[in-house]
Design a protein around this motif. Structure first.
Motif, PDB file in Angstrom:
ATOM      1  N   THR A 224       0.863  -1.179   0.000  1.00 43.51           N
ATOM      2  CA  THR A 224       0.000   0.000   0.000  1.00 43.51           C
ATOM      3  C   THR A 224       0.900   1.231   0.000  1.00 43.51           C
ATOM      4  OG1 THR A 224      -1.777  -1.130   1.168  1.00 43.51           O
ATOM      5  CG2 THR A 224      -1.727   1.275   1.331  1.00 43.51           C
ATOM      6  N   ILE A 236      -3.776   8.176  -0.256  1.00 45.20           N
ATOM      7  CA  ILE A 236      -3.494   6.824  -0.742  1.00 45.20           C
ATOM      8  C   ILE A 236      -3.192   6.891  -2.233  1.00 45.20           C
ATOM      9  CG2 ILE A 236      -4.393   4.495  -1.089  1.00 45.20           C
ATOM     10  CD1 ILE A 236      -3.859   5.123   1.834  1.00 45.20           C
ATOM     11  N   PRO A 239      -3.841   1.418  -3.347  1.00 43.96           N
ATOM     12  CA  PRO A 239      -4.448   0.683  -2.226  1.00 43.96           C
ATOM     13  C   PRO A 239      -3.611  -0.499  -1.758  1.00 43.96           C
ATOM     14  CG  PRO A 239      -6.098   1.225  -3.862  1.00 43.96           C
ATOM     15  CD  PRO A 239      -4.773   1.583  -4.482  1.00 43.96           C
ATOM     16  N   TYR A 243      -4.504  -1.936   2.593  1.00 44.91           N
ATOM     17  CA  TYR A 243      -5.253  -0.681   2.544  1.00 44.91           C
ATOM     18  C   TYR A 243      -6.051  -0.429   3.821  1.00 44.91           C
ATOM     19  CZ  TYR A 243      -8.860   2.673   1.252  1.00 44.91           C
ATOM     20  OH  TYR A 243      -9.720   3.750   1.255  1.00 44.91           O
TER      21      TYR A 243
END
Length: 261
Positions: A224, A236, A239, A243
């Motif tokens: 991630t 973010i 992901p 995540y």
């Protein structure tokens, strides 16, 4: 004769005598893989005693110090790595992966204390310790000590500490960060075993085999990637495989998602 020339030859041969090209390529790669295994290009790092483990770490470090490239397992997928402070190694990684030069490469360090040397940390050590080691890449403002030829055009750098002993011990032994990216041609399937990136074998200097890393779809998602360069906020970027856990940790420590318009 190199593998690409073999491939060109068998493409010609298949047209001349009617062989199925995919079958020819499959046999070709299997033969090449066996040859490279037999000549010592593949080094097993699974289930060894302490002495053999240390010898493998030393051997891998020597290869990297010669500005060469290795393939090795992480806590998510297989990666290829070179010394981040070596411009030669960085260029070799891009060439091996046929990677767009505008796409940055993350670095890997051995311990949390090493992060501050290469990235400007603006989160608590408690949060860092909750995120890392693990399948997370944190993106920070880079420091002036990082190789300026790594990720030209951006002031940021992604930093990893995989939860995998071999790569952490190797990074500690080298005493400098590794440039680390997935062991595949860019935009192709990530690899959880060495046979899945056989097309790269002729172009890397050594392959360290840790066996199959996982079998689920999450095993191939990689880390991630989260941008923490803006104090008090997170974004973010990818992901990845952690995540939910990552977002939970970030919110627990009071960070807010940076919604960019």
């Amino acid at each position: 004769m190199t593998l690409p020339r073999f491939t060109t030859f068998f493409t010609y041969l298949s047209k001349r005598i009617g062989l199925d090209l995919q079958s020819v390529k499959y046999c070709l790669l299997n033969t090449a893989n066996r040859t490279m295994t037999d000549n010592g290009q593949v080094v097993s790092i699974a289930d060894h005693d302490v002495q053999t483990w240390q010898e493998n770490i030393k051997y891998a470090c020597q290869i990297l110090k010669d500005n060469k490239i290795i393939a090795l397992p992480t806590d998510t997928i297989y990666g290829i790595a070179g010394l981040a402070q070596s411009t030669t190694a960085v260029h070799n990684i891009y060439n091996i992966k046929s990677r767009d030069l505008t796409k940055p490469i993350a670095i890997c360090v051995g311990d949390i204390k090493d992060i501050k040397k290469w990235g400007k940390v603006n989160i608590s050590e408690e949060l860092l310790s909750e995120l890392l080691p693990g399948p997370v890449t944190i993106v920070l403002e880079r420091t002036s000590q990082l190789n300026p030829d790594l990720n030209r055009g951006t002031s940021l750098v992604g930093i990893r500490i995989p939860d995998y002993d071999f790569i952490r011990d190797l990074t500690r032994s080298c005493d400098e960060p590794l440039a680390l990216t997935s062991a595949n041609i860019s935009n192709s399937l990530s690899a959880v075993k060495i046979q899945e990136f056989s097309e790269l074998w002729p172009n890397v200097d050594k392959i360290f085999d840790g066996g199959t890393l996982g079998s689920s779809v999450y095993s191939r998602l990689g880390s991630t990637v989260v941008d923490l360069s803006k104090s008090g906020f997170y974004t973010i970027i990818r992901p990845g495989s952690a995540y939910k856990k990552t977002v939970h940790s970030l919110k627990k420590f009071g960070l807010e998602e940076d919604i960019k318009s």
